[in-house]
Design a protein around this motif. Sequence first.
Motif, PDB file in Angstrom:
ATOM      1  N   MET A  15      47.793  20.298  46.053  1.00  0.00           N
ATOM      2  CA  MET A  15      49.111  19.777  46.348  1.00  0.00           C
ATOM      3  C   MET A  15      49.451  18.741  45.278  1.00  0.00           C
ATOM      4  O   MET A  15      49.061  17.592  45.367  1.00  0.00           O
ATOM      5  N   VAL A  16      50.118  19.135  44.237  1.00  0.00           N
ATOM      6  CA  VAL A  16      50.466  18.211  43.184  1.00  0.00           C
ATOM      7  C   VAL A  16      51.823  17.580  43.473  1.00  0.00           C
ATOM      8  O   VAL A  16      51.955  16.375  43.478  1.00  0.00           O
ATOM      9  N   ARG A  17      52.817  18.391  43.708  1.00  0.00           N
ATOM     10  CA  ARG A  17      54.144  17.876  44.033  1.00  0.00           C
ATOM     11  C   ARG A  17      54.646  18.636  45.255  1.00  0.00           C
ATOM     12  O   ARG A  17      54.930  19.818  45.174  1.00  0.00           O
ATOM     13  N   SER A  18      54.761  17.949  46.337  1.00  0.00           N
ATOM     14  CA  SER A  18      55.152  18.581  47.590  1.00  0.00           C
ATOM     15  C   SER A  18      56.661  18.767  47.670  1.00  0.00           C
ATOM     16  O   SER A  18      57.431  17.973  47.131  1.00  0.00           O
ATOM     17  N   GLU A  19      57.051  19.795  48.359  1.00  0.00           N
ATOM     18  CA  GLU A  19      58.465  20.039  48.653  1.00  0.00           C
ATOM     19  C   GLU A  19      58.815  19.562  50.061  1.00  0.00           C
ATOM     20  O   GLU A  19      59.901  19.852  50.556  1.00  0.00           O
ATOM     21  N   ALA A  20      57.904  18.846  50.707  1.00  0.00           N
ATOM     22  CA  ALA A  20      58.131  18.352  52.071  1.00  0.00           C
ATOM     23  C   ALA A  20      59.374  17.471  52.110  1.00  0.00           C
ATOM     24  O   ALA A  20      59.637  16.699  51.188  1.00  0.00           O
ATOM     25  N   SER A  21      60.106  17.578  53.205  1.00  0.00           N
ATOM     26  CA  SER A  21      61.331  16.791  53.336  1.00  0.00           C
ATOM     27  C   SER A  21      61.073  15.416  53.958  1.00  0.00           C
ATOM     28  O   SER A  21      61.908  14.523  53.846  1.00  0.00           O
ATOM     29  N   ASP A  22      59.920  15.252  54.617  1.00  0.00           N
ATOM     30  CA  ASP A  22      59.576  13.944  55.167  1.00  0.00           C
ATOM     31  C   ASP A  22      58.055  13.766  55.144  1.00  0.00           C
ATOM     32  O   ASP A  22      57.311  14.708  54.869  1.00  0.00           O
ATOM     33  N   VAL A  23      57.616  12.563  55.418  1.00  0.00           N
ATOM     34  CA  VAL A  23      56.195  12.248  55.310  1.00  0.00           C
ATOM     35  C   VAL A  23      55.378  12.985  56.367  1.00  0.00           C
ATOM     36  O   VAL A  23      54.264  13.433  56.082  1.00  0.00           O
ATOM     37  N   ASP A  24      55.907  13.158  57.559  1.00  0.00           N
ATOM     38  CA  ASP A  24      55.177  13.911  58.579  1.00  0.00           C
ATOM     39  C   ASP A  24      54.899  15.341  58.102  1.00  0.00           C
ATOM     40  O   ASP A  24      53.784  15.853  58.257  1.00  0.00           O
ATOM     41  N   GLN A  25      55.882  15.963  57.510  1.00  0.00           N
ATOM     42  CA  GLN A  25      55.724  17.320  56.992  1.00  0.00           C
ATOM     43  C   GLN A  25      54.704  17.325  55.847  1.00  0.00           C
ATOM     44  O   GLN A  25      53.873  18.228  55.755  1.00  0.00           O
ATOM     45  N   TYR A  26      54.762  16.329  54.991  1.00  0.00           N
ATOM     46  CA  TYR A  26      53.789  16.205  53.898  1.00  0.00           C
ATOM     47  C   TYR A  26      52.368  16.110  54.458  1.00  0.00           C
ATOM     48  O   TYR A  26      51.463  16.823  54.021  1.00  0.00           O
ATOM     49  N   MET A  27      52.173  15.237  55.429  1.00  0.00           N
ATOM     50  CA  MET A  27      50.846  15.015  56.005  1.00  0.00           C
ATOM     51  C   MET A  27      50.312  16.280  56.676  1.00  0.00           C
ATOM     52  O   MET A  27      49.122  16.564  56.604  1.00  0.00           O
ATOM     53  N   ALA A  28      51.178  17.049  57.303  1.00  0.00           N
ATOM     54  CA  ALA A  28      50.748  18.280  57.959  1.00  0.00           C
ATOM     55  C   ALA A  28      50.247  19.316  56.955  1.00  0.00           C
ATOM     56  O   ALA A  28      49.431  20.173  57.300  1.00  0.00           O
ATOM     57  N   ALA A  29      50.698  19.232  55.711  1.00  0.00           N
ATOM     58  CA  ALA A  29      50.301  20.187  54.682  1.00  0.00           C
ATOM     59  C   ALA A  29      49.059  19.757  53.900  1.00  0.00           C
ATOM     60  O   ALA A  29      48.534  20.531  53.107  1.00  0.00           O
ATOM     61  N   VAL A  30      48.574  18.540  54.128  1.00  0.00           N
ATOM     62  CA  VAL A  30      47.379  18.061  53.436  1.00  0.00           C
ATOM     63  C   VAL A  30      46.177  18.892  53.893  1.00  0.00           C
ATOM     64  O   VAL A  30      46.043  19.172  55.088  1.00  0.00           O
ATOM     65  N   PRO A  31      45.297  19.280  52.967  1.00  0.00           N
ATOM     66  CA  PRO A  31      44.105  20.046  53.371  1.00  0.00           C
ATOM     67  C   PRO A  31      43.304  19.313  54.454  1.00  0.00           C
ATOM     68  O   PRO A  31      43.191  18.081  54.430  1.00  0.00           O
TER      69      PRO A  31
END
Length: 121
Positions: A1-17
């Motif tokens: 995950m270099v540059r996420s396309e997540a729209s918010d931090v919760d979505q970003y965190m859910a995509a973390v390995p």
Amino acid sequence: MVRSEASDVDQYMAAVPEDRRDAMRGLRQLCRTELTGFEEVMAFGMPVYERDGAAEIAFASQKQYLSFYLMRGDVRQAFEARLADQDMGKGCLRFRTPGSIDFGLVRDLLRATARSPGTVY
């Protein structure tokens, strides 16, 4: 995950390995606890903490490591001795494994950042 396309931090965190998720949650919780008055936003494809519209702190799950971005030169200079043995880029601490995160150091950097505004580079 270099540059996420997540729209918010919760979505970003859910995509973390999964193997990094607890460490990333720990970084987020420290930021939310210590950075009173900052806004948590997504910018540059990662969670960022802004004060008065200026990004001062960020973190990210990169391909080879976890990054903690300290965008205040004054804070970095004040912690020069403690940061000397860390794996660092210009403004980022790199942790090769989730278990290598020095949460005490991160907490102290966050507290120093929160104490007063400074110049962001």
